[in-house]
Design a protein around this motif. Structure first.
Motif, PDB file in Angstrom:
ATOM      1  N   ASP A 340       6.665  -5.677  26.620  1.00  0.00           N
ATOM      2  CA  ASP A 340       7.286  -6.883  26.089  1.00  0.00           C
ATOM      3  C   ASP A 340       8.802  -6.808  26.122  1.00  0.00           C
ATOM      4  N   ASP A 341       9.325  -5.676  26.568  1.00  0.00           N
ATOM      5  CA  ASP A 341      10.769  -5.492  26.665  1.00  0.00           C
ATOM      6  C   ASP A 341      11.244  -5.824  28.078  1.00  0.00           C
ATOM      7  N   LYS A 342      12.559  -6.025  28.207  1.00  0.00           N
ATOM      8  CA  LYS A 342      13.141  -6.194  29.530  1.00  0.00           C
ATOM      9  C   LYS A 342      13.041  -4.880  30.283  1.00  0.00           C
ATOM     10  N   PRO A 343      12.927  -4.916  31.624  1.00  0.00           N
ATOM     11  CA  PRO A 343      12.911  -6.112  32.485  1.00  0.00           C
ATOM     12  C   PRO A 343      11.552  -6.775  32.602  1.00  0.00           C
ATOM     13  N   ASP A 344      10.478  -6.146  32.112  1.00  0.00           N
ATOM     14  CA  ASP A 344       9.136  -6.701  32.299  1.00  0.00           C
ATOM     15  C   ASP A 344       9.030  -8.124  31.767  1.00  0.00           C
ATOM     16  N   SER A 345       9.634  -8.386  30.627  1.00  0.00           N
ATOM     17  CA  SER A 345       9.503  -9.703  29.997  1.00  0.00           C
ATOM     18  C   SER A 345      10.226 -10.807  30.766  1.00  0.00           C
ATOM     19  N   ASP A 346      11.109 -10.427  31.698  1.00  0.00           N
ATOM     20  CA  ASP A 346      11.865 -11.429  32.460  1.00  0.00           C
ATOM     21  C   ASP A 346      11.130 -11.902  33.706  1.00  0.00           C
ATOM     22  N   PHE A 347      10.077 -11.191  34.124  1.00  0.00           N
ATOM     23  CA  PHE A 347       9.439 -11.495  35.400  1.00  0.00           C
ATOM     24  C   PHE A 347       7.931 -11.627  35.230  1.00  0.00           C
ATOM     25  N   ASN A 348       7.347 -12.336  36.184  1.00  0.00           N
ATOM     26  CA  ASN A 348       5.902 -12.488  36.219  1.00  0.00           C
ATOM     27  C   ASN A 348       5.365 -11.688  37.392  1.00  0.00           C
ATOM     28  N   TYR A 349       5.155 -10.382  37.168  1.00  0.00           N
ATOM     29  CA  TYR A 349       4.609  -9.552  38.222  1.00  0.00           C
ATOM     30  C   TYR A 349       3.469  -8.714  37.669  1.00  0.00           C
ATOM     31  N   SER A 350       2.594  -8.312  38.578  1.00  0.00           N
ATOM     32  CA  SER A 350       1.376  -7.628  38.152  1.00  0.00           C
ATOM     33  C   SER A 350       1.622  -6.174  37.781  1.00  0.00           C
ATOM     34  N   THR A 351       2.691  -5.595  38.312  1.00  0.00           N
ATOM     35  CA  THR A 351       2.989  -4.195  38.038  1.00  0.00           C
ATOM     36  C   THR A 351       3.801  -4.061  36.761  1.00  0.00           C
ATOM     37  N   THR A 352       4.020  -2.833  36.330  1.00  0.00           N
ATOM     38  CA  THR A 352       4.818  -2.541  35.137  1.00  0.00           C
ATOM     39  C   THR A 352       5.984  -1.654  35.517  1.00  0.00           C
ATOM     40  N   SER A 353       7.155  -1.952  34.996  1.00  0.00           N
ATOM     41  CA  SER A 353       8.319  -1.125  35.319  1.00  0.00           C
ATOM     42  C   SER A 353       8.171   0.255  34.687  1.00  0.00           C
ATOM     43  N   SER A 354       8.840   1.236  35.285  1.00  0.00           N
ATOM     44  CA  SER A 354       8.828   2.608  34.787  1.00  0.00           C
ATOM     45  C   SER A 354      10.263   3.000  34.472  1.00  0.00           C
ATOM     46  N   SER A 355      10.499   3.549  33.295  1.00  0.00           N
ATOM     47  CA  SER A 355      11.877   3.841  32.882  1.00  0.00           C
ATOM     48  C   SER A 355      12.000   5.239  32.300  1.00  0.00           C
ATOM     49  N   ASP A 356      13.241   5.710  32.228  1.00  0.00           N
ATOM     50  CA  ASP A 356      13.538   7.053  31.721  1.00  0.00           C
ATOM     51  C   ASP A 356      14.964   7.040  31.200  1.00  0.00           C
TER      52      ASP A 356
END
Length: 401
Positions: A340-356
């Motif tokens: 539910d956080d950015k950048p995921d919440s800004d886009f409509n894509y099937s994948t999930t971002s990965s962060s570190d």
């Protein structure tokens, strides 16, 4: 992990930025079409703005360069400068000089790792690059500014399978190399991190290998600004399966050490509090968390930043995460970025971002800035991903929304 590094623009990691009320998550897409991937090395203050030092890479991670991103007080990206260095392996740190310029300390793969010192203008433009022939076969790991000198710590390849820890001093006014010293007379030691204490000394964290080079134990040194050993601590109480380690030092001289462990049930971060002589006082563990570094906060608390695994729609990714503990290692806050956080919440894509989360500093208000990388789809809607820069700003308690 290479260990904690210091950008050294301020001896105390405090930033006077008016945007402290803008807590939340921000991300910045790379604009250089050649170097589309970024990995954060550190963050610091430059004339009241946030300056982020990255190692950037091409799509296949075959070529690397220095990337410096500057954010203004409203957290808007005002510049993104890329400086190429031949055969660059990685960038260690960036030091501001008394003459207004900067020195970037870079490792290259040339001639069995030849260190290079890059001179940059106040606008981060390349003013010239110098091979440090006197430091051939050294790999820079960390650096701090102590008064009129810049101290760099490196691992020196003394022979095949044999390593030494070395300190080098550079003039903080103009960046000239002053001296290089071997930290210990012992062989087969490498360095992971270095941090300045509040007495003008440095604490060096490394590994001491056995004769076969296949096992190692942690080793700590406290060293004066002249490169003289004050004390040495070999064999911090640690399981043999640790894979990363980092340190920070409190205003009273206590040393906080963290390392990653592979356990049967998953990854774990072990924390040890040591006194100013390196003697263990307390230990604690954080489960399902991988630590990249620690930061002593002005409140007397300690920030640990890194990532943890996350499963969503049968995908396993990492999400930036951080933990705040008190001086006695009691956990106060433990948070992870989510879908539910950015950048995921800004886009409509099937994948999930990965962060570190890979670097952190503290604002003058007590708010906390954490910087890292986020692997997200290019243009927000493709399957091709690139690593961009992500910034998390929380209040002193660790809340960002």
């Amino acid at each position: 992990m290479r260990g904690v590094k210091s950008l050294m623009l301020m001896s105390a990691a405090m930033l006077a930025i008016s945007a402290t009320a803008q807590q939340g998550i921000f991300y910045y897409v790379n604009t250089n079409p050649e170097f589309i991937n970024s990995k954060t090395v550190d963050v610091a203050n430059s004339n009241g703005n946030l300056m982020i030092l990255n190692q950037c890479s091409d799509a296949k991670y075959e070529h690397h360069a220095i990337q410096i991103i500057e954010l203004n007080k409203s957290l808007i990206k005002t510049s993104e400068n890329v400086v190429k260095v031949g055969a660059m392996h990685d960038v260690c740190n960036l030091a501001q000089l008394g003459n207004g310029n900067f020195s970037a300390f870079v490792n290259t793969s040339e001639s069995n790792f030849m260190p290079v010192q890059v001179s940059l203008s106040a606008g981060y433009k390349d003013l010239g690059q110098k091979k440090l022939d006197d430091m051939a076969s050294c790999v820079f790991v960390s650096g701090v500014t102590l008064g009129k000198q810049i101290i760099e710590v490196s691992t020196f390849s003394a022979a095949k399978g044999q390593f030494e820890i070395r300190l080098s001093s550079f003039d903080a006014a103009n960046g000239d190399l002053q001296w290089t010293k071997k930290v210990s007379s012992e062989q087969n030691e490498s360095v992971d991190a270095m941090v300045a204490d509040h007495s003008g000394n440095v604490v060096v964290l490394g590994r001491k290998y056995n004769d076969s080079g296949n096992e190692y134990i942690p080793i700590l040194y406290k060293v004066s600004a002249k490169g003289d050993i004050i004390w040495k601590k070999s064999g911090v109480d640690m399981p043999s399966n640790f894979f990363s380690q980092s340190i920070t030092v409190s205003t009273t001289g206590d040393i906080y050490y963290a390392c990653g462990l592979n356990q049967r049930y998953g990854l774990q971060t072990k924390i040890i509090k040591l006194d100013e002589r390196g003697n263990t006082k307390r230990t604690s563990n954080i489960n399902d968390f991988t630590n990249n570094g620690l930061l002593w906060l002005s409140s007397g608390k300690i920030l640990l930043y890194g990532s943890r695994f996350y499963t969503d729609k049968k995908q396993v990714v990492t999400k930036g995460a951080y933990v705040i503990i008190d001086a006695d290692l009691n956990e106060l806050s433990n948070k992870s970025l989510g879908v539910d956080d950015k950048p995921d919440s800004d886009f409509n894509y099937s994948t999930t971002s990965s962060s570190d989360l890979q670097a952190a500093t503290e604002l003058e208000s007590g708010s906390i800035v954490m910087i890292g990388k986020v692997a997200m789809p290019q243009s927000g809607n493709t399957t091709d991903k690139q690593n961009n820069t992500i910034v998390v700003i929380s209040d002193a308690a660790g809340n960002y929304k």
